[in-house]
Design a protein around this motif. Structure first.
Motif, PDB file in Angstrom:
ATOM      1  N   ASP A  38     -10.780   4.070  -5.402  1.00 25.51           N
ATOM      2  CA  ASP A  38      -9.551   3.535  -5.831  1.00 25.51           C
ATOM      3  C   ASP A  38      -8.292   4.126  -5.179  1.00 25.51           C
ATOM      4  N   ALA A  39      -8.685   5.591  -4.602  1.00 23.12           N
ATOM      5  CA  ALA A  39      -7.590   6.147  -3.571  1.00 23.12           C
ATOM      6  C   ALA A  39      -7.792   5.088  -2.168  1.00 23.12           C
ATOM      7  N   THR A  40      -8.661   4.657  -1.712  1.00 18.79           N
ATOM      8  CA  THR A  40      -8.725   4.029  -0.521  1.00 18.79           C
ATOM      9  C   THR A  40      -8.133   2.654  -0.590  1.00 18.79           C
ATOM     10  N   ARG A  41      -8.329   1.869  -1.921  1.00 19.31           N
ATOM     11  CA  ARG A  41      -7.909   0.590  -2.061  1.00 19.31           C
ATOM     12  C   ARG A  41      -6.487   0.756  -2.149  1.00 19.31           C
ATOM     13  N   TRP A  42      -5.878   1.964  -2.905  1.00 18.83           N
ATOM     14  CA  TRP A  42      -4.402   2.174  -3.208  1.00 18.83           C
ATOM     15  C   TRP A  42      -3.604   2.264  -1.982  1.00 18.83           C
ATOM     16  N   THR A  43      -4.122   2.801  -0.707  1.00 21.87           N
ATOM     17  CA  THR A  43      -3.582   3.299   0.326  1.00 21.87           C
ATOM     18  C   THR A  43      -3.773   2.150   1.463  1.00 21.87           C
ATOM     19  N   GLN A  44      -4.783   1.318   1.335  1.00 24.84           N
ATOM     20  CA  GLN A  44      -5.150   0.469   2.315  1.00 24.84           C
ATOM     21  C   GLN A  44      -4.554  -0.894   2.072  1.00 24.84           C
ATOM     22  N   GLU A  45      -3.838  -1.593   3.266  1.00 23.90           N
ATOM     23  CA  GLU A  45      -3.308  -3.073   3.030  1.00 23.90           C
ATOM     24  C   GLU A  45      -4.358  -4.147   3.050  1.00 23.90           C
ATOM     25  N   TRP A  46      -5.630  -3.712   3.724  1.00 19.02           N
ATOM     26  CA  TRP A  46      -6.379  -4.893   3.547  1.00 19.02           C
ATOM     27  C   TRP A  46      -7.812  -4.442   3.585  1.00 19.02           C
ATOM     28  N   PRO A  78       0.629  -1.196   0.084  1.00 16.72           N
ATOM     29  CA  PRO A  78      -0.017  -0.017   0.056  1.00 16.72           C
ATOM     30  C   PRO A  78       0.908   1.287  -0.066  1.00 16.72           C
ATOM     31  N   SER A  79       0.478   2.241  -0.666  1.00 19.56           N
ATOM     32  CA  SER A  79       1.088   3.500  -0.846  1.00 19.56           C
ATOM     33  C   SER A  79       0.604   4.581   0.455  1.00 19.56           C
ATOM     34  N   SER A  80       1.590   5.460   0.734  1.00 17.28           N
ATOM     35  CA  SER A  80       0.753   6.356   1.527  1.00 17.28           C
ATOM     36  C   SER A  80       0.085   7.424   1.195  1.00 17.28           C
ATOM     37  N   SER A  81      -0.185   7.454  -0.039  1.00 18.15           N
ATOM     38  CA  SER A  81      -1.131   8.418  -0.847  1.00 18.15           C
ATOM     39  C   SER A  81      -1.285   8.065  -2.176  1.00 18.15           C
ATOM     40  N   ALA A  82      -2.456   8.569  -2.818  1.00 18.20           N
ATOM     41  CA  ALA A  82      -2.743   8.407  -3.997  1.00 18.20           C
ATOM     42  C   ALA A  82      -2.556   9.697  -4.880  1.00 18.20           C
ATOM     43  N   ALA A  83      -2.642   9.621  -6.232  1.00 21.32           N
ATOM     44  CA  ALA A  83      -2.647  10.808  -7.154  1.00 21.32           C
ATOM     45  C   ALA A  83      -4.037  11.708  -6.636  1.00 21.32           C
TER      46      ALA A  83
END
Length: 524
Positions: A412-420, A400-405
């Motif tokens: 998509d931003a939530t899924r991108w930054t959350q591990e689970w 997971p990233s700390s932030s999304a574009a």
């Protein structure tokens, strides 16, 4: 009097054939003319059975990993004065023929000359003089290098599951450019998508024929790559060989090669993974079966006990990942309550859910009053306070990233930054009040892909962890022939809850205790 029949499977180097050498504990055994095979002698050259054990370690936990203890099978090899022990009847397993083999004065020196490699051992139990058809298989295991002593040979015995401690992926990038990857990927294990992987980081191969190429399948067929993201912003799949612009990607499903017009700084995709013999496998049992049979680790797999309730799982092995079969199987079966895998007495791989004691008919009864057991022994240090809440984690995002574009959608931003994705149960107020701060929140990390599957498994996880099973050791003075993992037995003992008899489920056992009996590891 009970006799143990020990059949050694040997590889005969000079002929390239497999042989079967029949041995037994004292006084030996002779099959009759009506038996199959007829008139075969099991020489009395077994001194002591293997003090080994096997168990599933996932009851009340979420790992599904096996616990093993290794012991020695001890064979007699002193100089024999018995003319009957100067010959052995050996079966050629590849042709079916029975051979008469001359032995040295030390009858088992043939195991030490280098002509034979001991591959496996099967042990059965039979009453002396009974027909061979009444023999009960106790266990089947692998054999290590023999350890010769003055008058004995000790054979290290280990459970066949240790064969599975080998990496799943064996193919490597050559690093010669193109689809074999750049030089920095030389000798790196290729990536491998197993099941439905909700978010995976493909391997960047470089610019090939004017386009950026990425690999998600290690060069092998995959079912689909339906979605992609760059820094959390969706990249849409497009049909055809190459994409029209940097907002799209294309995929060759025959090779798992993804094509883009740019090299994204952080590119990930959803993968419906590897096809096995042309078939996409995604549920726990069928995926393990495909892996085990495809690599020759197992010829027969029984997964009915697991896939009766099918659950979709996914595990993406990124480039360089040397995860073993055993470790991957543990993650798969550990994603559901009481999931486990083991090798059965006939050598078959079993993938199942260990039943609760009340869910099956008992196959045998043990009683301390009747003298068939010395009584249950409580297993210390195996019991935690009940969980007041259970959280099942699924749909793993490995990086997971700390932030999304900023132009990523909220989803998509939530899924991108959350591990689970987490599926929690309600807090059990009664447990919280009774146990106070000792009652914890149990978090179960799974490789389940869908939150719906996690929610469906949640009640069983709550039942398992809010009332953890009580574990015991049950000495079985009869050696527990024919009893294996997943069987239920009834126990009558002078301790609370067992005075009138109660069922327990077997989650492990010793192969053979030095006393001649066996110890069953059971759960109530």
């Amino acid at each position: 009097m009970k006799v143990r029949l020990v059949d050694l499977t040997l590889f005969h180097r000079p002929s390239g054939h497999r042989h079967r050498l029949p041995l037994a504990t004292f006084p030996g055994y002779q099959s009759g003319p009506a038996d199959s095979p007829p008139n075969v002698t099991w020489l009395p050259l077994v001194t002591a059975g293997a003090d080994a054990s096997v168990s599933i370690g996932s009851l009340g936990a979420a790992d599904g990993q096996a616990e093993l203890r290794i012991g020695d099978l001890v064979l007699r090899n002193e100089t024999s004065r018995n003319p009957g022990q100067r010959f052995a009847t050996v079966q050629n397993l590849d042709t079916g023929a029975w051979l008469r083999l001359a032995l040295d004065d030390r009858p088992l020196n043939l195991l030490l000359t280098g002509d034979y490699v001991i591959q496996a051992v099967t042990e059965r139990e039979i009453e002396d003089g009974a027909p061979l058809a009444e023999a009960v298989t106790i266990w089947t295991a692998r054999v290590g290098q023999p350890k010769p002593k003055r008058t004995e040979i000790a054979l290290p015995i280990y459970d066949s599951r240790l064969d599975y401690d080998t990496p799943i992926q064996t193919e490597r990038y050559k690093g010669t450019g193109g689809y074999e990857g750049p030089a920095e990927l030389k000798d790196t294990l290729k990536e491998l998508p197993l099941g439905h992987c909700p978010m995976a980081r493909p391997t960047y191969l470089g610019i090939i024929d004017g386009f950026h190429r990425w690999s998600v399948g290690g060069g092998k067929p995959v079912q689909d790559v339906p979605r992609g993201w760059s820094s959390g912003v969706g990249v849409a799949k497009q049909s055809g060989a190459t994409p029209a612009d940097n907002a799209h990607f294309t995929v060759d499903l025959a090779s798992g090669i993804v094509t883009t017009t740019v090299k994204y700084a952080d590119f990930r995709v959803e993968v419906l993974g590897r096809k096995f013999a042309g078939v996409y496998r995604r549920t726990i049992g069928e995926l393990i079966a495909a892996l085990a049979t495809g690599t020759g680790l197992a010829s027969t797999v029984d997964s009915a006990g697991m896939d009766a309730i099918p659950r979709t799982v996914g595990l993406f092995l990124a480039a360089g990942d040397s995860t073993t079969h055993a470790a991957a199987y543990a993650k798969f079966v550990g994603s559901v309550p009481r999931g486990g895998w083991y090798v059965g007495t006939a050598g078959q791989l079993v993938v199942t859910r260990v039943p609760r004691p009340t869910a099956a008919v008992a196959v045998r009864a043990y009683s301390s009053a009747a003298g068939t057991t010395t009584g249950l022994q409580y297993v210390e240090g195996q019991h935690n306070p009940p969980a007041k809440q259970v959280v099942v984690r699924c749909a793993h995002n490995p990086s997971p990233s700390s932030s999304a574009a900023t132009d990523a959608t909220a989803a998509d931003a939530t899924r991108w930054t959350q591990e689970w994705i987490e599926v929690p149960s309600a807090t059990d107020a009664a447990i919280a009040a009774a146990w106070g701060s000792s009652a914890k929140v149990a978090t179960i990390k799974t490789v389940l892909t869908f939150s719906a599957d996690a929610a469906a498994e949640l009640p069983a996880w709550v039942a398992e962890l809010s009332a953890p099973p009580t574990l015991y050791e049950l000495p079985a003075l009869d050696g527990a022939p024919g009893i294996w993992i997943g069987d239920t037995v009834t126990v009558e003992d002078d301790i609370a809850g067992f005075a009138d008899g109660a069922p327990v489920v077997v989650y492990g056992r010793t192969i053979a205790d030095r006393t001649g009996g066996a110890t069953l590891y059971v759960a109530r």
